[in-house]
Design a protein around this motif. Structure first.
Motif, short mmCIF file in Angstrom:
data_model
loop_
_atom_site.label_atom_id
_atom_site.label_comp_id
_atom_site.label_asym_id
_atom_site.label_seq_id
_atom_site.Cartn_x
_atom_site.Cartn_y
_atom_site.Cartn_z
N ASN A 79 67.87 60.52 64.30
CA ASN A 79 67.32 59.16 64.30
C ASN A 79 66.28 58.99 63.20
O ASN A 79 66.20 57.91 62.58
CB ASN A 79 66.73 58.82 65.67
CG ASN A 79 67.80 58.62 66.71
OD1 ASN A 79 68.98 58.44 66.40
ND2 ASN A 79 67.42 58.67 67.97
N PHE A 80 65.51 60.03 62.92
CA PHE A 80 64.52 59.93 61.85
C PHE A 80 65.20 59.82 60.48
O PHE A 80 64.79 59.02 59.65
CB PHE A 80 63.55 61.12 61.87
CG PHE A 80 62.42 60.95 60.90
CD1 PHE A 80 61.32 60.18 61.25
CD2 PHE A 80 62.47 61.51 59.64
CE1 PHE A 80 60.28 59.98 60.34
CE2 PHE A 80 61.44 61.32 58.74
CZ PHE A 80 60.34 60.57 59.09
N GLU A 81 66.23 60.64 60.26
CA GLU A 81 66.93 60.60 58.96
C GLU A 81 67.49 59.21 58.68
O GLU A 81 67.38 58.70 57.56
CB GLU A 81 68.05 61.64 58.93
CG GLU A 81 67.55 63.06 58.79
CD GLU A 81 68.65 64.10 59.01
OE1 GLU A 81 69.84 63.76 58.87
OE2 GLU A 81 68.29 65.24 59.32
N LYS A 82 68.08 58.59 59.69
CA LYS A 82 68.63 57.24 59.53
C LYS A 82 67.51 56.24 59.25
O LYS A 82 67.64 55.38 58.37
CB LYS A 82 69.40 56.83 60.78
CG LYS A 82 70.70 57.56 60.98
CD LYS A 82 71.36 57.13 62.28
CE LYS A 82 72.66 57.84 62.54
NZ LYS A 82 73.27 57.42 63.81
N LEU A 83 66.43 56.35 59.99
CA LEU A 83 65.31 55.43 59.82
C LEU A 83 64.65 55.58 58.46
O LEU A 83 64.41 54.59 57.76
CB LEU A 83 64.27 55.65 60.92
CG LEU A 83 62.96 54.88 60.75
CD1 LEU A 83 63.19 53.38 60.88
CD2 LEU A 83 61.92 55.37 61.75
#
Length: 171
Positions: free
Chosen positions: A17-21
């Motif tokens: 989720n962090f990588e996408k954000l």
């Protein structure tokens, strides 16, 4: 993504989720990041992408504070000293103020660093500590971490994508 049930799933959810954000956040020009044209965390308010990043950073720093207090066997004042769970809008406003004046790139660097520290702490814990006992009320440590890292990352990305779509339509 399903709710993480163990250490590895938690780490995967946070990282994914962090990588996408962060990919979305890095695509925003710094000058646009300061415009208060996004729906705020309090109904009827507007915020900027910088405010959104400040909100996420504030929660990440708060999770780190909880984990540090836990490691030192100190009492944790959930969610934060001076705030109750029904005052999260006021806490969001505090986070905006805490990081006001920081450049967008600095906010993103601090957010990335805080996320890395959280993952490092998780990596040093076992599944029992993270998921097999209550930590705050009925919630496990892993669930409390997830509530305040991977879930907000996902929610922020949805909010950001909606905002970006509106920005493109306005041009």
């Amino acid at each position: 993504m399903a709710v993480p049930q163990n250490k590895q799933e938690l780490i995967s959810a946070i990282n994914l989720n962090f990588e996408k954000l962060i990919k979305e956040l890095n695509s925003i020009p710094a000058d646009l990041a300061e415009e208060k044209t996004m729906n705020g965390h309090v109904k009827g308010t507007q915020m900027s992408v910088c405010n959104l990043a400040s909100y996420l950073l504030g929660w990440n720093e708060l999770v780190l504070k909880w984990l540090e207090k836990d490691a030192a066997r100190q009492v944790i004042d959930f969610p934060e000293s001076g705030f109750k769970w029904n005052e999260l809008g006021k806490l969001a406003q505090k986070f905006y103020g805490d990081y006001e004046g920081l450049e967008f790139s600095s906010l993103l660097e601090k957010l990335t660093d805080a996320k890395k520290k959280i993952v490092q702490i998780i990596e040093n814990k076992d599944n029992h500590e993270l998921y097999e006992q209550a930590w705050h009320a009925q919630w496990s440590m892993g669930r409390m971490i997830q509530f305040n890292t991977s879930s907000p990352y996902s929610n922020a990305r949805i909010r950001l994508r909606k905002w970006l779509k509106m920005q493109r339509q306005a041009q």
